[in-house]
Design a protein around this motif. Structure first.
Motif, mmCIF file in Angstrom:
data_model
loop_
_atom_site.group_PDB
_atom_site.id
_atom_site.type_symbol
_atom_site.label_atom_id
_atom_site.label_comp_id
_atom_site.label_asym_id
_atom_site.label_seq_id
_atom_site.Cartn_x
_atom_site.Cartn_y
_atom_site.Cartn_z
ATOM 1 N N GLY A 199 3.619 4.379 8.309
ATOM 2 C CA GLY A 199 3.477 2.971 7.938
ATOM 3 C C GLY A 199 4.635 2.129 8.440
ATOM 4 N N THR A 240 5.534 5.213 3.951
ATOM 5 C CA THR A 240 5.522 6.406 4.787
ATOM 6 C C THR A 240 6.155 6.108 6.141
ATOM 7 O OG1 THR A 240 3.378 5.944 5.827
ATOM 8 C CG2 THR A 240 3.354 7.151 3.712
ATOM 9 N N ARG A 284 0.745 3.535 2.139
ATOM 10 C CA ARG A 284 1.112 3.757 3.551
ATOM 11 C C ARG A 284 2.431 3.068 3.907
ATOM 12 N NH1 ARG A 284 -0.734 5.607 8.292
ATOM 13 N NH2 ARG A 284 -0.343 4.397 10.196
ATOM 14 N N THR A 312 0.846 -1.187 0.000
ATOM 15 C CA THR A 312 0.000 0.000 0.000
ATOM 16 C C THR A 312 0.882 1.238 0.000
ATOM 17 O OG1 THR A 312 -0.053 0.187 2.406
ATOM 18 C CG2 THR A 312 -1.735 -1.239 1.364
#
Length: 182
Positions: free
Chosen positions: A46, A43, A40, A38
């Motif tokens: 994440g 990041t 995320r 994903t």
């Protein structure tokens, strides 16, 4: 442990930003070898979530996570994990690793794996360490061979990688023949 200006150390929450950065930079290069991720995942939030889960696994004795960072700094350039740790009659664990493309060919994965194998035997008392590679990941196979791993088979459609089920070669290194718990 320092290898060619890089330190291998235990994973910590402080590595979240560095992991997010290096994973984002290497996203295209790692795509053929990784499950779908994903946004995320790339990041800091994440990675922090992921690290917290991994540290829980570590605290439960099922995972030993490492990162590679530039010595004297905090730039993350790779990771290595000894996971799926089982004691008792199996007495085994599985290893996985990746290195920033800019650092390939410097012996980091080979030296890091040697340290993980040493720790698996001497610190954890494991009988064997296993690894899997996609059938065309020759660089990883060389790292395993340099560390005494032998191929033990083929697992058809083993992992869902880059949008499809992929075959993997299976490897292991037997560390000793002692009775578990002895």
């Amino acid at each position: 442990m320092i290898i060619n200006g890089v330190e291998m150390k235990g994973l910590a929450v402080e590595h979240a930003a560095g992991l997010a950065d290096v994973l984002a930079r290497n996203r295209a290069a790692m795509k053929p070898y990784e499950p779908s991720r994903t946004e995320r995942f790339y990041t800091e939030a994440g990675q922090l979530e992921r690290i917290e889960g991994m540290l829980g696994e570590r605290d439960g004795g099922r995972l030993v996570p490492y990162v590679f960072v530039e010595a004297g700094g905090d730039a993350v350039i790779g990771a290595m994990n000894l996971g799926s740790i089982a004691h008792g009659p199996l007495c085994s664990g599985g290893v996985g690793y990746w290195i920033d493309r800019a650092w390939h060919g410097k012996g980091l994965a080979t030296a890091g794996l040697a340290e993980v194998v040493r720790a698996a035997r001497e610190d954890l008392g494991l009988h064997r360490v296993e690894a899997q590679t996609m059938v065309d990941n020759y660089a990883s196979m060389r790292v395993l061979a340099k560390n005494g791993f032998t191929e033990i088979g083929l697992a058809p459609q083993y992992l869902h990688i880059d949008g499809a089920w992929r075959d993997h070669r299976l490897f292991q290194r037997v560390l000793h023949d002692e009775t578990p718990g002895a």
